[in-house]
Design a protein around this motif. Structure first.
Motif, PDB file in Angstrom:
ATOM      1  N   VAL A 124     -11.989   8.312  -0.843  1.00 30.96           N
ATOM      2  CA  VAL A 124     -11.430   9.498  -0.974  1.00 30.96           C
ATOM      3  C   VAL A 124     -10.577  10.083   0.762  1.00 30.96           C
ATOM      4  O   VAL A 124     -11.105  10.379   1.556  1.00 30.96           O
ATOM      5  N   ASP A 125      -9.788  11.565   0.187  1.00 32.33           N
ATOM      6  CA  ASP A 125      -9.267  12.075   0.689  1.00 32.33           C
ATOM      7  C   ASP A 125      -9.422  13.278   0.629  1.00 32.33           C
ATOM      8  O   ASP A 125      -9.059  14.116   0.013  1.00 32.33           O
ATOM      9  N   ASN A 126     -10.493  14.170   1.086  1.00 31.10           N
ATOM     10  CA  ASN A 126     -10.960  15.401   1.352  1.00 31.10           C
ATOM     11  C   ASN A 126     -10.120  16.668   1.031  1.00 31.10           C
ATOM     12  O   ASN A 126      -9.575  17.217   0.023  1.00 31.10           O
ATOM     13  N   ALA A 127      -8.682  15.981   1.977  1.00 36.05           N
ATOM     14  CA  ALA A 127      -8.349  16.626   2.960  1.00 36.05           C
ATOM     15  C   ALA A 127      -6.786  17.173   1.399  1.00 36.05           C
ATOM     16  O   ALA A 127      -6.845  17.969   0.872  1.00 36.05           O
ATOM     17  N   LYS A 128      -6.582  16.120   1.125  1.00 39.62           N
ATOM     18  CA  LYS A 128      -5.370  15.885   0.005  1.00 39.62           C
ATOM     19  C   LYS A 128      -6.182  16.007  -1.311  1.00 39.62           C
ATOM     20  O   LYS A 128      -5.630  16.608  -2.080  1.00 39.62           O
ATOM     21  N   ARG A 129      -7.930  16.053  -1.732  1.00 40.73           N
ATOM     22  CA  ARG A 129      -8.478  16.029  -3.327  1.00 40.73           C
ATOM     23  C   ARG A 129      -7.567  14.573  -3.656  1.00 40.73           C
ATOM     24  O   ARG A 129      -7.456  14.842  -5.037  1.00 40.73           O
ATOM     25  N   MET A 130      -7.436  13.439  -2.718  1.00 38.99           N
ATOM     26  CA  MET A 130      -7.590  12.929  -3.593  1.00 38.99           C
ATOM     27  C   MET A 130      -8.739  11.439  -3.643  1.00 38.99           C
ATOM     28  O   MET A 130      -8.874  10.879  -2.596  1.00 38.99           O
ATOM     29  N   VAL A 131      -9.068  10.867  -4.523  1.00 42.75           N
ATOM     30  CA  VAL A 131      -9.529   9.516  -4.755  1.00 42.75           C
ATOM     31  C   VAL A 131      -8.678   8.349  -4.661  1.00 42.75           C
ATOM     32  O   VAL A 131      -7.907   8.408  -5.748  1.00 42.75           O
ATOM     33  N   TYR A 132      -9.053   7.189  -4.084  1.00 39.01           N
ATOM     34  CA  TYR A 132      -8.173   5.433  -4.857  1.00 39.01           C
ATOM     35  C   TYR A 132      -9.120   4.839  -4.869  1.00 39.01           C
ATOM     36  O   TYR A 132     -10.157   4.404  -4.099  1.00 39.01           O
ATOM     37  N   LEU A 133      -8.926   3.698  -5.869  1.00 39.36           N
ATOM     38  CA  LEU A 133      -9.390   2.616  -6.606  1.00 39.36           C
ATOM     39  C   LEU A 133      -8.184   1.887  -5.420  1.00 39.36           C
ATOM     40  O   LEU A 133      -6.865   1.644  -6.338  1.00 39.36           O
ATOM     41  N   GLN A 134      -8.692   0.672  -4.584  1.00 35.08           N
ATOM     42  CA  GLN A 134      -7.937  -0.492  -4.243  1.00 35.08           C
ATOM     43  C   GLN A 134      -8.027  -1.486  -4.803  1.00 35.08           C
ATOM     44  O   GLN A 134      -9.784  -1.541  -5.149  1.00 35.08           O
ATOM     45  N   MET A 135      -7.850  -1.988  -5.481  1.00 37.65           N
ATOM     46  CA  MET A 135      -7.806  -3.819  -6.175  1.00 37.65           C
ATOM     47  C   MET A 135      -7.877  -4.508  -6.172  1.00 37.65           C
ATOM     48  O   MET A 135      -6.152  -4.626  -6.241  1.00 37.65           O
ATOM     49  N   ASN A 136      -8.224  -5.290  -5.286  1.00 36.70           N
ATOM     50  CA  ASN A 136      -7.783  -6.980  -5.331  1.00 36.70           C
ATOM     51  C   ASN A 136      -7.903  -8.106  -5.762  1.00 36.70           C
ATOM     52  O   ASN A 136      -8.964  -7.761  -6.686  1.00 36.70           O
ATOM     53  N   SER A 137      -7.529  -9.015  -5.456  1.00 35.02           N
ATOM     54  CA  SER A 137      -7.743 -10.024  -6.758  1.00 35.02           C
ATOM     55  C   SER A 137      -8.592  -9.917  -7.750  1.00 35.02           C
ATOM     56  O   SER A 137      -8.973 -10.074  -8.649  1.00 35.02           O
TER      57      SER A 137
END
Length: 122
Positions: A72-85
């Motif tokens: 999460v990047d609270n300042a940008k109000r963004m949540v990410y899901l990095q999906m590998n393999s």
């Protein structure tokens, strides 16, 4: 309040994708937990990962542990899901959702974004 998921696409098995969830209207974002869910054709919606925006605590479904990372990047109000393999069985529509508690079950979540399609070819 609004959640918008993006970043899906078509990838070969073993590849990677990063999904993004833009959260607007949640003030402050760190009151909330953001969960990622997925739904494959003919199946129910299942929890994939969750992050507490206030503590940074994360939780993962066993099927994705070691392969997916939520942040999460609270300042940008963004949540990410990095999906590998990525595997063909990861193919689904992926959704982000907001709730006060970090849970891997969809029922309690009040706010949902639209889905983004992830397709993993073998």
């Amino acid at each position: 309040v609004q959640l918008q998921a993006s970043g899906g696409g078509l990838v070969q098995a073993g590849g990677s994708l990063r999904l993004s969830c833009a959260a607007s209207g949640f003030t402050p974002l760190d009151y909330y937990a953001i969960g990622w869910f997925r739904q494959a054709p003919g199946k129910g919606r299942e929890g994939v990962a969750c992050i507490s925006s206030s503590t940074g605590s994360t939780y993962y479904a066993d099927s994705v542990k070691g392969r997916f990372t939520v942040s999460v990047d609270n300042a940008k109000r963004m949540v990410y899901l990095q999906m590998n393999s990525l595997k063909p069985e990861d193919t689904a529509v992926y959704y982000c959702a907001a709730n006060l508690l970090c849970l891997l079950v969809p029922g309690p979540y009040e706010y949902w974004g639209q889905g983004t399609q992830v397709t993993v070819s073998s």
